[in-house]
Design an enzyme around this catalytic site. Structure first.
Site, PDB file in Angstrom:
ATOM      1  CG  ASP A  64      -7.638  -0.152  -5.812  1.00  0.00           C
ATOM      2  OD1 ASP A  64      -8.659  -0.184  -5.289  1.00  0.00           O
ATOM      3  OD2 ASP A  64      -6.290  -0.859  -5.472  1.00  0.00           O
ATOM      4  CD  GLU A 121      -5.555  -4.006  -3.759  1.00  0.00           C
ATOM      5  OE1 GLU A 121      -6.622  -3.854  -3.073  1.00  0.00           O
ATOM      6  OE2 GLU A 121      -5.466  -3.321  -4.428  1.00  0.00           O
ATOM      7  CG  HIS A 160      -6.969  -7.135  -5.824  1.00  0.00           C
ATOM      8  ND1 HIS A 160      -8.100  -6.518  -6.690  1.00  0.00           N
ATOM      9  CD2 HIS A 160      -7.236  -9.073  -6.513  1.00  0.00           C
ATOM     10  CE1 HIS A 160      -9.198  -7.624  -7.035  1.00  0.00           C
ATOM     11  NE2 HIS A 160      -8.733  -8.599  -7.052  1.00  0.00           N
ATOM     12  CG  ASP A 187      -6.061  -2.882  -8.809  1.00  0.00           C
ATOM     13  OD1 ASP A 187      -5.962  -3.983  -9.531  1.00  0.00           O
ATOM     14  OD2 ASP A 187      -6.760  -3.591  -7.683  1.00  0.00           O
ATOM     15  CD  GLU A 239      -8.520 -13.889   5.679  1.00  0.00           C
ATOM     16  OE1 GLU A 239      -9.883 -14.136   6.381  1.00  0.00           O
ATOM     17  OE2 GLU A 239      -7.978 -15.688   5.612  1.00  0.00           O
TER      18      GLU A 239
END
Length: 228
Positions: A7, A9, A150, A155, A52
């Site tokens: 994963d 980010e 997250h 994850d 965000e």
């Protein structure tokens, strides 16, 4: 068979618009069993973290400022994954970012056929049902309560459990319940598989239970199955 559940980010959605990777997390599987070996790296994106994105990942500019740039870790990342199958949820997104970063470095990119997309597997297996990672955790009874933000490594660990359920359930733990492993960072830790949050329901029918009980009763009181 070696697989890497992976994963990333990122600062946003499009590397061609200037978005970058800020974290990579990966879990190694061998024969569909976790080995305990992981890869985890925070990365300085060389740009500000949008508000965000900060709210989703909890990674701010100050935290990432002293982290290595992708150019400093790209080769080590490639060395870790090698030619293993990459198990990724929504693989096109992560592969797009990874290959953008690798190409900017002049390193080899990862072919799309090296990736196995668990999102596509879930949509094929459960058509019309939600297929997000959180939705699949609820479906399989996997505890993801710690996933308030997250995080790539968390994850990937959760995705590894989801993946094993998607392909037919977890395999028996052949004496791997406690293994000392060396993480990619060079530190040593004791790894143990997480217990299943809820026992799997029995697949025996009442007729099968009754037939088994009748068979054992015929064996007499000295039968092994009659002893507690």
């Amino acid at each position: 068979m070696r697989e890497i559940v992976l994963d990333t980010e990122t600062t946003g959605f499009d590397p061609e618009s200037g978005d970058r990777i800020v974290e990579i997390g990966a879990v190694e599987l061998m024969g569909h069993m976790p080995t305990g070996r992981t890869y985890h790296q925070y990365i300085n994106p060389e740009r500000s973290m949008p508000q965000e994105a900060f709210e989703v990942h909890g990674l701010g500019d100050e935290f990432l400022a002293d982290k290595p740039k992708f150019a400093e870790i790209g080769q080590a990342f490639l060395d870790f994954v090698g030619d293993a199958k990459l198990v990724i949820h929504n693989a096109s997104f992560d592969m797009k970012f990874l290959n953008a970063e690798l190409s900017w470095m002049g390193l080899r990119t990862l072919p799309m056929d090296q990736a196995l997309d668990t999102l596509l597997i879930a949509r094929k297996r459960f058509p019309g049902s939600p297929a997000s990672l959180d939705a699949l955790c609820r479906r399989f009874g996997i505890d993801n309560s710690s996933r308030t933000l997250h995080g790539a490594l968390l994850d990937s660990e959760i995705l590894a459990e989801v993946y094993l359920e998607l392909i037919g359930g977890r395999q028996p733990d052949f004496a791997l319940s406690s293994v000392t492993v060396e993480k990619h960072s060079g530190t040593t830790a004791v790894w143990a598989p997480k217990p299943r949050p809820a026992p799997l329901p029995s697949r025996l029918t009442e007729e099968e239970r009754a037939a088994h009980a009748a068979f054992v009763e015929k064996l007499g009181d000295d039968a092994l199955w009659s002893k507690s």
